[in-house]
Design a protein around this motif. Sequence first.
Motif, PDB file in Angstrom:
ATOM      1  N   ILE A  61       0.832  -1.202   0.000  1.00  0.00           N
ATOM      2  CA  ILE A  61       0.000   0.000   0.000  1.00  0.00           C
ATOM      3  C   ILE A  61       0.867   1.253   0.000  1.00  0.00           C
ATOM      4  O   ILE A  61       0.616   2.197  -0.751  1.00  0.00           O
ATOM      5  N   TYR A  62       1.922   1.252   0.818  1.00  0.00           N
ATOM      6  CA  TYR A  62       2.798   2.419   0.901  1.00  0.00           C
ATOM      7  C   TYR A  62       3.507   2.673  -0.430  1.00  0.00           C
ATOM      8  O   TYR A  62       3.521   3.794  -0.937  1.00  0.00           O
ATOM      9  N   ALA A  93       2.735   1.497  -3.444  1.00  0.00           N
ATOM     10  CA  ALA A  93       1.757   1.805  -4.492  1.00  0.00           C
ATOM     11  C   ALA A  93       1.263   3.236  -4.375  1.00  0.00           C
ATOM     12  O   ALA A  93       1.000   3.896  -5.388  1.00  0.00           O
ATOM     13  N   ASP A  94       1.148   3.733  -3.153  1.00  0.00           N
ATOM     14  CA  ASP A  94       0.737   5.122  -2.954  1.00  0.00           C
ATOM     15  C   ASP A  94       1.813   6.086  -3.449  1.00  0.00           C
ATOM     16  O   ASP A  94       1.502   7.145  -3.992  1.00  0.00           O
ATOM     17  N   GLN A  95       3.081   5.702  -3.270  1.00  0.00           N
ATOM     18  CA  GLN A  95       4.192   6.563  -3.686  1.00  0.00           C
ATOM     19  C   GLN A  95       4.459   6.491  -5.198  1.00  0.00           C
ATOM     20  O   GLN A  95       4.724   7.498  -5.823  1.00  0.00           O
ATOM     21  N   THR A 107       4.534  -0.585  -8.917  1.00  0.00           N
ATOM     22  CA  THR A 107       4.737  -1.469  -7.775  1.00  0.00           C
ATOM     23  C   THR A 107       4.723  -2.925  -8.215  1.00  0.00           C
ATOM     24  O   THR A 107       5.596  -3.715  -7.820  1.00  0.00           O
ATOM     25  N   GLY A 159       2.578   4.262  -7.588  1.00  0.00           N
ATOM     26  CA  GLY A 159       1.484   3.798  -8.428  1.00  0.00           C
ATOM     27  C   GLY A 159       1.439   2.276  -8.445  1.00  0.00           C
ATOM     28  O   GLY A 159       2.455   1.601  -8.245  1.00  0.00           O
ATOM     29  N   ALA A 160       0.259   1.742  -8.713  1.00  0.00           N
ATOM     30  CA  ALA A 160       0.059   0.289  -8.645  1.00  0.00           C
ATOM     31  C   ALA A 160       0.840  -0.441  -9.732  1.00  0.00           C
ATOM     32  O   ALA A 160       1.441  -1.492  -9.467  1.00  0.00           O
TER      33      ALA A 160
END
Length: 132
Positions: free
Chosen positions: A23-24, A26-28, A34, A30-31
């Motif tokens: 989650i961290y 992907a938040d930074q 990641t 993008g999915a």
Amino acid sequence: MIRSKWLWAGLFIIPAVELFGFIYVADQLGAFKTLLIMLTTSVIGLLMMRFEGKKVLQDSRTHMQEGRVPGRTMLDGLCIFFGGLLLILPGFVTDIVGFTLVFPLTRPLYRIFLLKWIEKKMKNGTFTFYRR
């Protein structure tokens, strides 16, 4: 009973940490990036495992041909095997630990702990060798 508590704790804590890492990151980033990083680290890790595994097998053959016991190389083989398993699992923390198990410069750190664990098990009689 204590061992099963650690196993259950690991089964819940490790996925939770990995999910937080996904989650961290992907938040930074993008999915898509990641997932691309996860696939790339898995492929690189598997290639490293394959290369290092071949070196360990070659070293153990050499030791056995010279009449020496391949003890250190067997421990290296165990580290590479478990490192490869961790690299197959998705996650950033398992990838970091897996890479350090497979990478030859950091592997001796794990070998020291593994040797101490084996020595402790042999002293208290819970670790036995079976000969054929």
